[in-house]
Design a protein around this motif. Structure first.
Motif, short mmCIF file in Angstrom:
data_model
loop_
_atom_site.label_atom_id
_atom_site.label_comp_id
_atom_site.label_asym_id
_atom_site.label_seq_id
_atom_site.Cartn_x
_atom_site.Cartn_y
_atom_site.Cartn_z
N ARG A 36 -3.66 9.98 -10.52
CA ARG A 36 -4.02 9.70 -11.91
C ARG A 36 -5.42 10.27 -12.17
O ARG A 36 -6.34 10.07 -11.40
N SER A 77 1.97 7.70 -16.93
CA SER A 77 1.45 6.92 -15.79
C SER A 77 2.27 7.14 -14.53
O SER A 77 2.63 6.19 -13.82
N PRO A 81 -0.44 2.91 -13.75
CA PRO A 81 -1.39 2.73 -14.84
C PRO A 81 -2.79 2.42 -14.33
O PRO A 81 -2.96 1.74 -13.33
N HIS A 118 -2.59 1.88 -21.22
CA HIS A 118 -2.53 2.72 -20.02
C HIS A 118 -1.09 3.11 -19.63
O HIS A 118 -0.87 3.56 -18.51
N ASP A 121 -1.15 7.23 -19.08
CA ASP A 121 -2.23 7.88 -18.33
C ASP A 121 -1.75 9.20 -17.73
O ASP A 121 -0.64 9.29 -17.18
#
Length: 283
Positions: A36, A77, A81, A118, A121
């Motif tokens: 991420r 995500s 997340p 989130h 993401d």
């Protein structure tokens, strides 16, 4: 005197730029070159919303982190997340930028309302992360080339939903495991439910990817362990390792006439172990 003052001015300017620079990191992947995307701004790490996120943006991140070329720009995500601030949204890199902070965006901390939790993401996978170790396995089958498909992300094994898996995906898995070609794709937990978590995104391989983990993913899908996918490949090995922490360590067993038995350790040494590891594609 003027040159000295000029030196002080330039030094101060460089210091200001350095202090304001934004660090980038990749979190929750299997190496420092996958994960991420998070950026450091105002002393706090935050995420990047995947709105408009693409391979051009990913390429800038990979270059900034000295991680080679961009292989994937996962969204939704993919690497889990994040938390805290969402620092960037609507990132639109040209591809020539040396850092992600130089790319055009909505502004620090400015993002659309749907990015607030989130769920969106952005992620990156760079070429330096390619590792042909064991990140994919077929579990609870009669041999190493058949069983319930499970894929390792981070430190967690995930089962794959049968609705998200097709023949092209199967070709990638069988080739990755050195198991020949796919013979049959089985749904409805044909090899048992297992205890792995369910992967909630649709996999979209085109058949030519080296690893199932590098295939693009599309949308979220609802799936339970009752619908994990199983796979039978054409090749199989009559040797296996059991009761170890993974499929590349454990007690050596060999199959003969459909029955598995153990191997006596008389004369067993590192040369024999090396031959076995190569045969099982375990380095």
């Amino acid at each position: 005197m003027e040159s000295y003052l000029a030196y002080i001015f330039v030094s101060s300017f460089v210091s200001l730029i350095t202090a304001d620079s934004v660090n980038v990191r990749l979190v929750n992947g299997d190496s420092r070159c996958a994960g991420r995307v998070e950026v450091l701004h105002d002393g706090q790490w935050g995420t990047v919303c995947d709105d408009s996120w693409d391979m051009t943006d990913a390429a800038v991140v990979c270059r900034e982190m000295s991680c080679g070329e961009a292989l994937q720009a996962p969204r939704y995500s993919y690497f889990g997340p994040g938390s805290g601030k969402i620092w960037m949204d609507e990132v639109r890199c040209k591809g020539s930028e040396s850092t992600l902070k130089d790319c055009r965006s909505s502004g620090w901390g400015e993002h659309y309302s749907f990015c607030a939790d989130h769920e969106y993401d952005a992620g990156v996978r760079c070429s330096e992360t390619i590792n042909y170790g064991r990140f994919t396995r077929l579990a609870d089958g009669p041999h190493l080339c058949s069983g319930r498909l499970e894929v390792l992300y981070g430190n967690t094994w995930y089962a794959v939903c049968d609705a998200a898996f097709d023949q092209q995906d199967a070709e990638v898995v069988c080739r990755e495991l050195d198991c020949g070609a796919p013979v049959q794709v089985l749904g409805a937990a044909a090899f048992g439910k297992g205890d792995a978590q369910m992967w909630s995104q649709e996999i979209q391989c085109r058949g030519n990817h080296p690893l199932i983990r590098l295939c693009p993913t599309l949308k979220y899908i609802e799936c339970s362990q009752d619908n994990n996918v199983g796979l039978i490949c054409s090749g199989h090995n009559d040797l296996r390792l059991v009761n170890g922490p993974d499929i590349c360590s454990g007690r050596v067993e060999r199959q003969f006439l459909n029955e598995w038995g153990t191997v006596c350790d008389a004369c067993w040494d590192m040369r024999a172990a090396s031959v076995l590891c190569r045969q099982l594609n375990c380095d």
